[in-house]
Motif scaffolding. Sequence first.
Motif, PDB file in Angstrom:
ATOM      1  N   ASN A 136      35.940  22.264  64.570  1.00  0.00           N
ATOM      2  CA  ASN A 136      34.702  22.949  64.204  1.00  0.00           C
ATOM      3  C   ASN A 136      33.506  22.007  64.246  1.00  0.00           C
ATOM      4  N   GLU A 137      33.646  20.916  65.007  1.00  0.00           N
ATOM      5  CA  GLU A 137      32.526  19.980  65.127  1.00  0.00           C
ATOM      6  C   GLU A 137      31.369  20.685  65.834  1.00  0.00           C
ATOM      7  N   LYS A 138      30.169  20.342  65.389  1.00  0.00           N
ATOM      8  CA  LYS A 138      28.995  20.895  66.075  1.00  0.00           C
ATOM      9  C   LYS A 138      28.181  19.744  66.633  1.00  0.00           C
ATOM     10  N   PRO A 139      28.459  19.349  67.874  1.00  0.00           N
ATOM     11  CA  PRO A 139      27.707  18.224  68.441  1.00  0.00           C
ATOM     12  C   PRO A 139      26.211  18.547  68.515  1.00  0.00           C
ATOM     13  N   PHE A 140      25.387  17.508  68.484  1.00  0.00           N
ATOM     14  CA  PHE A 140      23.923  17.679  68.551  1.00  0.00           C
ATOM     15  C   PHE A 140      23.542  18.422  69.830  1.00  0.00           C
ATOM     16  N   PRO A 141      22.366  19.112  69.800  1.00  0.00           N
ATOM     17  CA  PRO A 141      21.962  19.833  71.010  1.00  0.00           C
ATOM     18  C   PRO A 141      21.713  18.868  72.175  1.00  0.00           C
ATOM     19  N   LEU A 142      22.240  19.228  73.307  1.00  0.00           N
ATOM     20  CA  LEU A 142      22.126  18.404  74.505  1.00  0.00           C
ATOM     21  C   LEU A 142      20.658  18.167  74.890  1.00  0.00           C
ATOM     22  N   LYS A 143      19.846  19.180  74.571  1.00  0.00           N
ATOM     23  CA  LYS A 143      18.415  19.091  74.883  1.00  0.00           C
ATOM     24  C   LYS A 143      17.770  17.881  74.207  1.00  0.00           C
ATOM     25  N   GLU A 144      18.199  17.637  72.956  1.00  0.00           N
ATOM     26  CA  GLU A 144      17.640  16.508  72.194  1.00  0.00           C
ATOM     27  C   GLU A 144      18.013  15.174  72.855  1.00  0.00           C
ATOM     28  N   TYR A 145      19.228  15.127  73.333  1.00  0.00           N
ATOM     29  CA  TYR A 145      19.719  13.926  74.029  1.00  0.00           C
ATOM     30  C   TYR A 145      18.871  13.696  75.285  1.00  0.00           C
ATOM     31  N   GLY A 146      18.634  14.764  76.031  1.00  0.00           N
ATOM     32  CA  GLY A 146      17.828  14.678  77.249  1.00  0.00           C
ATOM     33  C   GLY A 146      16.402  14.236  76.935  1.00  0.00           C
ATOM     34  N   LYS A 147      15.861  14.802  75.858  1.00  0.00           N
ATOM     35  CA  LYS A 147      14.471  14.466  75.467  1.00  0.00           C
ATOM     36  C   LYS A 147      14.346  12.987  75.123  1.00  0.00           C
ATOM     37  N   LEU A 148      15.341  12.515  74.406  1.00  0.00           N
ATOM     38  CA  LEU A 148      15.350  11.103  73.991  1.00  0.00           C
ATOM     39  C   LEU A 148      15.354  10.174  75.222  1.00  0.00           C
ATOM     40  N   ILE A 149      16.184  10.517  76.172  1.00  0.00           N
ATOM     41  CA  ILE A 149      16.290   9.668  77.372  1.00  0.00           C
ATOM     42  C   ILE A 149      15.018   9.739  78.212  1.00  0.00           C
ATOM     43  N   LEU A 150      14.465  10.951  78.300  1.00  0.00           N
ATOM     44  CA  LEU A 150      13.218  11.117  79.063  1.00  0.00           C
ATOM     45  C   LEU A 150      12.098  10.278  78.448  1.00  0.00           C
ATOM     46  N   LYS A 151      12.066  10.313  77.091  1.00  0.00           N
ATOM     47  CA  LYS A 151      11.013   9.580  76.389  1.00  0.00           C
ATOM     48  C   LYS A 151      11.140   8.067  76.617  1.00  0.00           C
ATOM     49  N   LEU A 152      12.354   7.571  76.582  1.00  0.00           N
ATOM     50  CA  LEU A 152      12.537   6.122  76.673  1.00  0.00           C
ATOM     51  C   LEU A 152      12.587   5.579  78.099  1.00  0.00           C
ATOM     52  N   PHE A 153      13.163   6.385  78.990  1.00  0.00           N
ATOM     53  CA  PHE A 153      13.374   5.840  80.345  1.00  0.00           C
ATOM     54  C   PHE A 153      12.836   6.737  81.464  1.00  0.00           C
ATOM     55  N   GLY A 154      12.119   7.787  81.087  1.00  0.00           N
ATOM     56  CA  GLY A 154      11.548   8.701  82.081  1.00  0.00           C
ATOM     57  C   GLY A 154      10.362   8.076  82.789  1.00  0.00           C
ATOM     58  N   PRO A 155       9.835   8.783  83.797  1.00  0.00           N
ATOM     59  CA  PRO A 155       8.750   8.223  84.619  1.00  0.00           C
ATOM     60  C   PRO A 155       7.503   7.834  83.815  1.00  0.00           C
ATOM     61  N   ALA A 156       7.276   8.492  82.656  1.00  0.00           N
ATOM     62  CA  ALA A 156       6.059   8.173  81.900  1.00  0.00           C
ATOM     63  C   ALA A 156       6.319   7.178  80.772  1.00  0.00           C
ATOM     64  N   SER A 157       7.504   6.591  80.741  1.00  0.00           N
ATOM     65  CA  SER A 157       7.842   5.687  79.629  1.00  0.00           C
ATOM     66  C   SER A 157       7.415   4.244  79.943  1.00  0.00           C
ATOM     67  N   LYS A 158       7.627   3.374  78.946  1.00  0.00           N
ATOM     68  CA  LYS A 158       7.327   1.947  79.147  1.00  0.00           C
ATOM     69  C   LYS A 158       8.338   1.310  80.095  1.00  0.00           C
ATOM     70  N   THR A 159       9.509   1.939  80.177  1.00  0.00           N
ATOM     71  CA  THR A 159      10.582   1.393  81.023  1.00  0.00           C
ATOM     72  C   THR A 159      11.128   2.490  81.940  1.00  0.00           C
ATOM     73  N   PRO A 160      10.319   2.875  82.936  1.00  0.00           N
ATOM     74  CA  PRO A 160      10.800   3.922  83.844  1.00  0.00           C
ATOM     75  C   PRO A 160      11.918   3.370  84.736  1.00  0.00           C
ATOM     76  N   LEU A 161      13.084   3.918  84.587  1.00  0.00           N
ATOM     77  CA  LEU A 161      14.238   3.380  85.321  1.00  0.00           C
ATOM     78  C   LEU A 161      15.134   4.507  85.802  1.00  0.00           C
ATOM     79  N   LYS A 162      15.943   4.189  86.788  1.00  0.00           N
ATOM     80  CA  LYS A 162      17.012   5.103  87.153  1.00  0.00           C
ATOM     81  C   LYS A 162      18.012   5.081  85.992  1.00  0.00           C
TER      82      LYS A 162
END
Length: 408
Positions: free
Chosen positions: A251-277
């Motif tokens: 009955n585990e409820k893992p965190f929403p995948l969207k939040e995970y995506g948002k976090l990665i976009l913020k840190l490593f997306g094209p508009a971040s301080k460290t835009p990376l593949k």
Amino acid sequence: MALVGSFFKYKNGTLTIEEIALKRIAEKTRTPVYIYSQKAILQTLSMLKKALSGVELFICYAVKANANPTLLELFAKQGIGADIVSGGELKQVMHSGMRTSGIVFSGVGKMEHEIRAALEKNIYAFHVESEEELFVINDIAKSSNKKASIAFRWNPDVDAKTHRYIATGLKKNKFGLNKSEIFSLLKKRNQLKYVDFKGVSIHIGSQIITLKPFQEAFYKTQTLILEIQSMLAKKLSFVSLGGGLGITYKNEKPFPLKEYGKLILKLFGPASKTPLKVILEPGRFLVGNAGVLLTKVLYRKKRKEKDFLILDAGMNDLLRPALYQSYHEILPLDEALLKGKYKKTDLVGPVCESSDFFALGRLFPTGVNRGDYLAVFSAGAYGYSMGSQYNLRPRPVEVWVTKDARAS
Ligand code: LLP
């Protein structure tokens, strides 16, 4: 009834996947048999891609979760790469038709012949886990007159809050390099002419169901990348954020995948301080709930306080309960058997070990008896791949359910 993963469903009183009755498969093959759904895997893959849209993403499936050749072919066709940890996995991936330029090689104990083979095949990168390993890679690259692309696998000392056997990102774990080791290696870069420092990789653990450990690790990784970049006076080209996404077993409820995506976009997306593949190395998330292990009841041993149901699958077929005391949902294929009385039951295998169990003291229907089929859920990842032939038992069968199979 809502079933784990919701890909498998009762229909007309029998458990099905993609409209096919699992019982039919068991009768056509033998038990124990692993059954995987292609549709479930493709749906999960597209969910992950969608959650990460905007990120320059490359998925390297963690082959150790399930190295089934049909699965690897499916992933090859989807254009995704592989995270491997041995020469054996390298061979299996190459057979699948996957491009070797989409392979990353992880693991603390890479052997020389494995490094040589991977270098020969021009894999994407080695995720380096120790100083000695980096020098060995450098020497091998030198003798082959090549330059090896590497990422520092670093250990951010973050608690993944998961079972201690599958936590990998703490200082006390054998995995990765710490910050001072990375900087000491960077200082020796004059002696490391045959390696190209291209990225940083992390993998803090598996079956992670809260976002916090990822947040902590990803922020720390961004800081490290900035420091490395300033020391090298050049930009790195990728960050590999590992696998670890948890799934529902009970009955585990893992965190929403969207939040995970948002976090990665913020840190490593094209508009971040460290835009990376961004490389992700999911294993369990992609295949865990797309597979079940089917087994047949051999005997019921009736006792006063609890009964034993002895199954024809054992710990050699699915090791997780014995090794991690992990929970797996278990249901009869015949829905009618769920009615009636329930009794405390140990569901065990035929192997001569007391740790050979799938569930202990579980309330289970007394209507399930010799000859009945059961499905052990969430068995698509780290099921068959961790199996053995202990007690000289044959390996289970593996069956793929695909759209094409429905016609037959
Ligand atoms: N990347 C690296 C470097 C890894 O070591 C692993 C898993 C993965 C990716 C994939 O992790 P996942 O997305 O599947 O969590 N046998 C255990 C799990 C061991 C995981 C080992 N490393 C189990 O059955 O729970």
